[in-house]
Design an enzyme around this catalytic site. Structure first.
Site, PDB file in Angstrom:
ATOM      1  CG  ASP A 459      -0.171  -0.063   2.525  1.00  7.99           C
ATOM      2  OD1 ASP A 459       0.898  -0.715   2.581  1.00  7.99           O
ATOM      3  OD2 ASP A 459      -0.635   0.521   3.519  1.00  7.99           O
ATOM      4  CD  GLU A 465      -0.805   0.331   6.504  1.00  9.37           C
ATOM      5  OE1 GLU A 465      -1.846  -0.122   6.023  1.00  9.37           O
ATOM      6  OE2 GLU A 465      -0.703   1.488   6.945  1.00  9.37           O
ATOM      7  CD  GLU A 738      -3.305   6.427   3.191  1.00  5.55           C
ATOM      8  OE1 GLU A 738      -3.822   5.429   3.730  1.00  5.55           O
ATOM      9  OE2 GLU A 738      -2.339   7.042   3.695  1.00  5.55           O
TER      10      GLU A 738
END
Length: 900
Positions: A459, A465, A738
């Site tokens: 992502d 992450e 994002e």
């Protein structure tokens, strides 16, 4: 007239792969000719152990096969031997009887083939600290070497050294897989690195994904707590004798200069602790420790599947900045993923610190809050013996800006180099147009892919992450397949998806599944649908039936999982769902858009079921094809009963609801025009802005174009103020954000806790740029671009656009340019050999069109027996309300006509 040639031979998508363990590898090739209408009629493949083919195809000779297939032709010879190089060559006969010469010989080389081929033992260091262990051994060669192959893998990451030099340019080996089920090994040709007499072999280990921090809950040791290496060096002498050097007892280990190396946090390196000459023969390792030997399993070890990660390019800082706070900061000019290589010269013990960030704050100061717990920090302690150079080993950073502290002397741009790292995929697609901002958008899409395709489709590449989110992957895969050849990249990832799939058919949110807490065991619509959408997309883009065969049980398992969830058999109205993630019609303080989650879930249920029915038909599973077609129809009926009024109005007045209903064919045909009108009202009601999130955005412009509102799609794409794609471009973005307003108009940030500036999902608009703006697409029911659909749709303020795609058949292209002065348009189309195309010339009148300066009407030649033949390459031309539709054979074409 130049003869046709066979070139660009590939085995399992690769050129000269080493260590390939596929029992029946597949061959692909391309035909080359300047003539039009080239169509293969038959082929012949030979496989031999001899590169000269002195005995022909002594391992396998297909004979002359009457077939137009030139993709994924399966080897049908006898069983393959391990650790063996096989050569292959191809010749083809085209329609009309002309035969090519044999292609140049290509090769593939098998690896160990089976887990039993591993006789080495796992080895490592029992240590209490986080320093990377260095392992070494020495050996002697007694005779001239003919060839040598090194097979290696690890628990953790590894780097190999032989006789004082690194082996290969791969990074982050053995890659990230579902380690409990699948662990890759790599194969290296080290023949040229061996020396007569004494030799030394070394390996350094790092935590990586296996043992290091993963996720935002400070998780460690997800897959295991012990680093280990497994190596086999197979040496074949000129006299035919063989020798095996392998990991296990007899090796020694020590710590060295890498004191800490973590994917998220960076690396701490003390050059004063370097072990000079440690991987060369004759090194004094008397103070080193014997390695520990471990009884870890080997039956899940597989050969390398995708391309390795490599340093693919280098960037020089565009500026050295002094911030208002007095920080010294490098501006790389590009949000990139990799690391900084630098040179320095300073006294021993000098500590140089590099911190990495994506953006500066509103005041122009260094900003890292959006990284959350990820430190992204490199700490280097100088050796102090003259000029020094350093690059990290087992970490990567996502950044544009680098804060430099403690550097001895002037921080000069030419002392620093950004090394860009990602999976080394071939760039296959190129898009460009007359609007510089759109070109920057395409640049950002491509760099978002580069930054997030580091072994798995993540992502984001910077915060704590960096996980393989399934939803992001399925939303972007079609755009990704334009930009680069992602076939083997996604094949590997989908095998991990299948391995990590829950017993009930559910799909984890991330692959490999490394989420913390309860989320580790959840499934969501639109995210889990990657199990169906991704293999189907690979089939469409690469004509790869095997990926459907391999993933079929996984695809079916996902659909059956959904069928078991709902309180109603044809609705999905239970469980957790992300919904239209980050949509702008969300309630205050919510990440989830206003479109009902059960509506989205049921829509994707219908879509995945429809795709599964199509995949079943391709695989000739006729019973399942009919079953899932009927199920898809029942789901659509249930969707209409639940979410559509009797008069055809969608119950949810959101952009995403209308987009999904139209994109997935969920409405009755009579209600589609009204849904298109409603969608236009919703978009214009927002002053031509989108409100869609992750779920709706990828399809929005496609739906508008299909609904006859291409002008509105262009308006959306060209919108400059928030929310829009070009808002970020005008804010200086070099990758996709994002959030639509990751940086607000006043320079402040959307949030601190979830605000990535390298997040490719919204880059899915690239698919529309290729397929609609430039008009480069695959024809329906034509996997692998065997037949192209070349239908440019000029619009907006574009005066020209062009795109090309290196398909498996060769380069396809579509470009157009309007000349305002003459009122004419020029369209250039390229169709690779052994393929064909349907072309649509917008607003054309047949009698006014020329091709390469000649009247089009005079050039049409009907194909014999329905098969394209050489000649003009133009087989039919039909005029209609939208323009002129042509059927074309291979070749390059230039059309010109008045364009009003």
């Amino acid at each position: 007239m130049k003869p046709i040639t066979v070139h660009k031979l590939r085995c399992e998508y690769k050129s000269g792969p080493l260590g390939l363990d596929t029992p029946k590898p597949r061959f692909s090739w391309q035909l080359s000719s300047e003539r039009r209408g080239i169509w293969q009629e038959s082929y012949r493949i030979q496989v031999s152990l001899d590169s000269t083919f002195a005995c022909g195809g002594d391992i396998w000779d297909s004979g002359l096969v009457e077939s137009d297939a030139s993709l994924h032709v399966e080897y049908e010879g006898s069983g393959l031997l391990p650790r063996t190089r096989y050569y292959y060559r191809v010749m083809a006969v085209i329609r009309g009887g002309e035969a090519s010469q044999w292609s140049e010989a290509a090769f593939w080389e098998t690896g160990l083939l089976r887990p039993e081929g591993w006789t080495a033992q796992w080895m490592g260091a029992l240590q209490a600290d986080e320093a990377s262990p260095y392992l070494r051994t020495e050996f002697s060669l007694s005779a001239p070497v003919k060839e040598a192959r090194l097979y290696a893998t690890s628990l953790g990451l590894y780097k190999l050294y032989l006789n004082g030099r690194g082996i290969a340019d791969d990074e982050f080996t053995p890659g990230w897989t579902s380690y409990g089920h699948r662990l890759q090994y790599q194969a290296y040709d080290v023949t040229g690195q061996l020396a007569g007499g004494a030799n030394a072999l070394g390996v350094v280990l790092g935590n990586g994904w296996y043992k290091g921090n993963l996720g935002w809950k400070d998780q460690k040791d997800i897959y295991g707590s012990q680093l280990a290496a497994l190596l086999q060096l197979h040496i074949r002498y000129e006299d035919g004798q063989e020798e095996l050097i392998q990991s296990g007892p007899g090796w020694k280990w020590s710590t060295g200069p890498i004191l800490m190396s973590e994917i998220y946090h960076g690396e701490t390196y003390d050059a004063r602790l370097e072990l000079a000459g440690w991987s060369a023969s004759g090194y004094d390792d008397a103070g080193w420790n014997p390695v520990s030997v471990f009884d870890f399993v080997k039956d899940h070890i597989i050969s390398q599947e995708n391309q390795p990660c490599r340093i693919v390019e280098e960037l020089t800082p565009v500026a050295v900045i002094r911030t208002p706070k007095g920080e010294t900061v490098l501006d790389m000019g590009q949000n990139m993923v990799g690391w900084i290589k630098f040179q320095a010269e300073g006294p021993a013990g000098t500590v140089i610190t590099l911190r990495h960030a994506e953006v500066l704050d509103a005041q122009g100061n260094f900003y890292t809050t959006n990284l959350r717990s990820a430190k992204q920090t490199i700490t280097y302690t100088c050796r102090g013996e003259g000029p020094e150079s350093f690059r990290p080993h087992f970490t990567f950073q996502g950044f544009r800006y680098v804060q430099v502290e403690g550097y001895p002397g002037e921080v000069a741009a030419d002392r620093f180099c950004g090394q860009v790292i990602h999976t080394d995929m071939e760039q296959t697609g190129f898009f460009e147009c007359s609007n510089p901002s759109i070109n920057q958008l395409q640049h950002n899409i491509l760099w978002g892919q580069k930054g997030n395709f580091l072994d798995v489709p993540t992502d984001c590449p910077q915060r704590d992450e960096r996980l393989g989110w399934t939803g992001d992957a399925q939303m972007f895969i079609r755009t990704a397949a334009y930009n680069m050849n992602v076939a083997s990249f996604f094949t590997k990832w989908l095998r991990d998806l299948k391995a990590d799939q829950f017993p009930d058919g559910g799909i984890p949110h991330v692959i490999p599944n490394a989420l913390p807490g309860p989320a580790k065991n959840q499934s969501s619509s639109a995210w889990g649908d990657a199990a169906v959408i991704c293999p189907w997309t690979l089939y469409l883009c690469y004509g790869d039936i095997r990926i459907l065969e391999e993933q079929y049980d996984s695809m079916k398992g996902w659909v059956e999982y959904i069928r078991a969830q709902g309180e109603h058999p044809y609705l999905w109205n239970t469980g957790f769902h992300f919904g239209d993630w980050l949509a702008l019609d969300a309630k205050e303080n919510s990440y989830v858009g206003a479109t009902p989650r059960d509506m989205i879930a049921t829509a994707f249920y219908a879509y995945s079921c429809s795709l599964l029915a199509e995949a079943s038909a391709v695989l000739k599973r006729d019973r399942e094809a009919e079953e899932y077609r009927q199920l898809a129809n029942l789901i659509k009926e249930a969707f209409r009963a639940e979410f559509v009024t009797p008069r055809g109005r969608l119950a949810a007045p959101t952009q995403t609801a209308h987009v999904l209903a139209l994109m997935f064919g969920l409405l009755e045909e009579k209600d589609c025009p009204r849904a298109g009108e409603e969608l236009e009202k919703l978009v214009r009601g927002e002053k031509v802005h989108l409100t869609t999130g992750f779920v709706g955005t990828p399809y929005l412009c496609h739906v508008l174009t299909a609904a006859g509102r291409n002008d509105l799609a262009y308006e959306l794409v060209l919108q400059r103020d928030y929310p829009s794609w070009l808002y970020a471009v005008d804010k200086g973005a070099t990758t996709i954000w994002e959030h639509w307003d990751g940086i607000k108009t006043d320079g402040t940030f959307w949030s601190d806790d979830m605000n990535s500036y390298n997040h490719y999902a919204y880059g899915a608009i690239g698919d529309w740029l290729y397929r609609v703006a430039a008009g480069l697409d695959a024809a329906p029911q034509s996997p692998g671009y065997r037949k192209l659909l070349l239908a440019p749709r000029p619009g907006g303020d574009f005066t020209w656009a062009r795109a090309s795609l290196d398909t498996m058949y060769g380069k396809a292209g579509s470009s157009w340019a309007q000349d305002a002065a003459s009122g004419r348009i020029r369209i250039v189309l390229d169709v690779p050999a052994n393929s064909s195309a349907t072309a649509v010339l917008p607003r054309a009148v047949l009698s006014q069109v020329t091709e390469s300066g000649k009247p089009l009407a005079e050039l049409v030649r009907e194909p014999a027996d329905g098969v394209p033949a050489e000649g003009t390459g133009i087989y039919s031309a039909a005029e209609h309300e939208q323009g002129v539709t042509l059927e074309l054979g291979s070749g390059s074409y230039i059309f010109e006509y008045p364009y009003a």
